[in-house]
Design an enzyme around this catalytic site. Structure first.
Site, PDB file in Angstrom:
ATOM      1  N   VAL A  56       1.984  -9.442   4.172  1.00 24.25           N
ATOM      2  CA  VAL A  56       2.295  -8.029   4.405  1.00 24.25           C
ATOM      3  C   VAL A  56       1.187  -7.163   3.804  1.00 24.25           C
ATOM      4  O   VAL A  56       0.804  -6.140   4.360  1.00 24.25           O
ATOM      5  CB  VAL A  56       3.701  -7.655   3.869  1.00 24.25           C
ATOM      6  CG1 VAL A  56       3.800  -7.822   2.355  1.00 24.25           C
ATOM      7  CG2 VAL A  56       4.066  -6.238   4.253  1.00 24.25           C
ATOM      8  N   ARG A  82       4.969   8.250  -3.425  1.00 29.62           N
ATOM      9  CA  ARG A  82       4.081   9.375  -3.118  1.00 29.62           C
ATOM     10  C   ARG A  82       4.873  10.664  -2.946  1.00 29.62           C
ATOM     11  O   ARG A  82       4.382  11.752  -3.150  1.00 29.62           O
ATOM     12  CB  ARG A  82       3.324   9.098  -1.828  1.00 29.62           C
ATOM     13  CG  ARG A  82       2.234   8.097  -2.083  1.00 29.62           C
ATOM     14  CD  ARG A  82       1.309   8.019  -0.930  1.00 29.62           C
ATOM     15  NE  ARG A  82       0.457   6.853  -1.131  1.00 29.62           N
ATOM     16  CZ  ARG A  82      -0.338   6.345  -0.259  1.00 29.62           C
ATOM     17  NH1 ARG A  82      -0.447   6.898   0.923  1.00 29.62           N
ATOM     18  NH2 ARG A  82      -1.064   5.284  -0.520  1.00 29.62           N
ATOM     19  N   GLN A  83       6.108  10.517  -2.504  1.00 31.00           N
ATOM     20  CA  GLN A  83       6.957  11.704  -2.335  1.00 31.00           C
ATOM     21  C   GLN A  83       8.412  11.326  -2.618  1.00 31.00           C
ATOM     22  O   GLN A  83       8.745  10.143  -2.689  1.00 31.00           O
ATOM     23  CB  GLN A  83       6.848  12.219  -0.894  1.00 31.00           C
ATOM     24  CG  GLN A  83       7.373  11.229   0.125  1.00 31.00           C
ATOM     25  CD  GLN A  83       7.234  11.718   1.547  1.00 31.00           C
ATOM     26  OE1 GLN A  83       6.171  11.603   2.125  1.00 31.00           O
ATOM     27  NE2 GLN A  83       8.308  12.251   2.092  1.00 31.00           N
ATOM     28  N   ASP A 118       4.332 -12.539 -10.942  1.00 30.20           N
ATOM     29  CA  ASP A 118       4.130 -13.481  -9.826  1.00 30.20           C
ATOM     30  C   ASP A 118       2.721 -13.328  -9.271  1.00 30.20           C
ATOM     31  O   ASP A 118       2.307 -14.099  -8.419  1.00 30.20           O
ATOM     32  CB  ASP A 118       5.176 -13.173  -8.723  1.00 30.20           C
ATOM     33  CG  ASP A 118       5.158 -14.214  -7.608  1.00 30.20           C
ATOM     34  OD1 ASP A 118       5.005 -15.412  -7.914  1.00 30.20           O
ATOM     35  OD2 ASP A 118       5.292 -13.827  -6.423  1.00 30.20           O
ATOM     36  N   HIS A 131       2.472 -16.794  -7.509  1.00 28.82           N
ATOM     37  CA  HIS A 131       2.550 -15.973  -6.292  1.00 28.82           C
ATOM     38  C   HIS A 131       3.431 -16.633  -5.218  1.00 28.82           C
ATOM     39  O   HIS A 131       2.948 -17.012  -4.147  1.00 28.82           O
ATOM     40  CB  HIS A 131       1.134 -15.685  -5.751  1.00 28.82           C
ATOM     41  CG  HIS A 131       1.097 -14.446  -4.884  1.00 28.82           C
ATOM     42  ND1 HIS A 131      -0.008 -13.658  -4.751  1.00 28.82           N
ATOM     43  CD2 HIS A 131       2.053 -13.876  -4.097  1.00 28.82           C
ATOM     44  CE1 HIS A 131       0.246 -12.652  -3.929  1.00 28.82           C
ATOM     45  NE2 HIS A 131       1.501 -12.773  -3.523  1.00 28.82           N
ATOM     46  N   ILE A 132       4.723 -16.722  -5.538  1.00 24.54           N
ATOM     47  CA  ILE A 132       5.654 -17.388  -4.620  1.00 24.54           C
ATOM     48  C   ILE A 132       6.698 -16.422  -4.063  1.00 24.54           C
ATOM     49  O   ILE A 132       7.755 -16.833  -3.594  1.00 24.54           O
ATOM     50  CB  ILE A 132       6.372 -18.590  -5.302  1.00 24.54           C
ATOM     51  CG1 ILE A 132       7.068 -18.149  -6.599  1.00 24.54           C
ATOM     52  CG2 ILE A 132       5.385 -19.721  -5.562  1.00 24.54           C
ATOM     53  CD1 ILE A 132       8.032 -19.185  -7.170  1.00 24.54           C
TER      54      ILE A 132
HETATM   55  C1  GLV Z   1       2.119 -11.560  -0.183  1.00 26.82           C
HETATM   56  O1  GLV Z   1       1.781 -11.221  -1.269  1.00 26.82           O
HETATM   57  C2  GLV Z   1       1.946 -10.785   1.005  1.00 26.82           C
HETATM   58  O2  GLV Z   1       1.269  -9.750   0.970  1.00 26.82           O
HETATM   59  O3  GLV Z   1       2.488 -11.194   2.046  1.00 26.82           O
END
Ligand code: GLV
Length: 324
Positions: free
Chosen positions: A79, A183-184, A267, A291-292
């Protein structure tokens, strides 16, 4: 016109490529244990129309130059897109796809798991038991931690998809208060979740639990550093499942070591994989995961499918399912 073809930087299961490979010639980095070396990536992307990459591939001018002007679509299996020079892609007319939504709840669940593991000291407790350190009888304050119930939770970037999903889940733990930065202000955050919009400083000063959910960009890089740790309560806990670079990692280490803050659950890191020499590894008041956040098999499969659907659409000049 030259045939459109694409390159995949990770070794992914063949079953996902059955359809797209009938339409477009493809090449894939074959080694599942080793990340593609930079030089190889620059060579293999040359002449391709499409690129399926992951967040560990740096997509910058050098890579775009190496690919050549026929490159039309980059689809990332993530993402987040902070590894991609989006402005440069736009300038060159290259469309960029990512994989939002399919991983939102997965990352939110991991965030809650990491929070609980950190404040209830699950890994320390597990380790203590295995090392025969379970005190005989009843250690009244043995492995005591803190609770979500009754606490003030501040979510940085709380109005984003993952932030909202985390807040929605946290409500069932009955915190005293939930605040968020964004941001808002989003009035529905108050209506739906009773979450109050705070400026960052106030959130840092008042929260017991701080959760970093914002995406990484120029305004969030090292958003939390020495000055910010100084504002936080000495009992506070910080959790980060977004991007490591939102926190100044050296400043975090110092804050944890000097007990300026109580604990952290991470993570994500400034450098991934984290170096085995990193001083964070010497501390017992930090929980470290590799990072899971989105690592549920069904989610990872959906991410592959979505990234491929984006790529196919890009190669066929159709709108992507999700684009940046
Ligand atoms: C994981 O960190 C992603 O950006 O999908």
């Amino acid at each position: 016109m030259a045939t459109k073809s694409f390159f995949v930087t990770k070794n992914l299961p063949e079953k996902f490529f059955k359809n797209i490979s009938k339409k477009f010639p493809m090449e894939m980095w074959p080694n599942s244990n080793e990340e593609i070396p930079r030089q190889k990536l620059l060579e293999r992307v040359s002449g391709k129309t499409g690129l399926l990459c992951t967040l560990s591939d740096r997509i910058d001018r050098q890579l775009l130059d190496a690919a050549g002007p026929q490159l039309k679509c980059i689809s990332t299996l993530s993402v987040g897109y902070d590894h991609i020079d989006i402005d440069e892609c736009k300038r060159r007319g290259i469309v960029v796809g990512n994989t939002p939504d399919v991983l939102t709840d997965t990352v939110a669940e991991l965030t809650i798991a990491l929070l609980l593991a950190t404040i209830r000291r699950l890994f320390e407790a597990n380790q203590a038991l295995r090392q025969g350190k379970w005190p005989a009888g009843w250690g009244h304050f043995f492995m005591c931690g803190s609770m979500i119930k009754g606490s003030h939770i501040g979510v940085i970037g709380g109005s984003g998809r993952i932030g909202r999903s985390v807040i929605k889940r946290l409500r069932s733990f009955e915190p005293a208060k939930i605040s968020y930065t964004s941001r808002q202000e989003y009035p529905e955050m108050f209506r739906e979740f009773n979450a109050e919009f705070y400026p960052l400083d106030r959130l840092l000063i008042e929260s017991d639990i701080i959760i970093v959910c914002c995406s990484l960009n120029d305004s969030t890089r090292r958003l939390i550093s020495t000055e910010q740790f100084k504002r936080m309560k000495s009992t506070s806990v910080i959790i980060n499942t977004s991007r490591g670079s939102c926190i100044d990692q050296q400043a975090l280490y110092e804050a944890l070591k000097s007990r300026k803050i109580a604990a952290a659950g991470l993570d994500v890191y400034e450098q991934e994989p984290i170096s085995m020499d990193d001083p964070l590894l010497s501390l017992d008041n930090v929980v470290l995961l590799p990072h899971i956040g989105s690592a549920a098999k069904s989610t990872r499969e959906q991410m592959i499918q979505m990234a491929l659907d984006n790529l196919e659409a890009g190669l066929e000049d159709r709108p992507l399912l999700a684009s940046v």
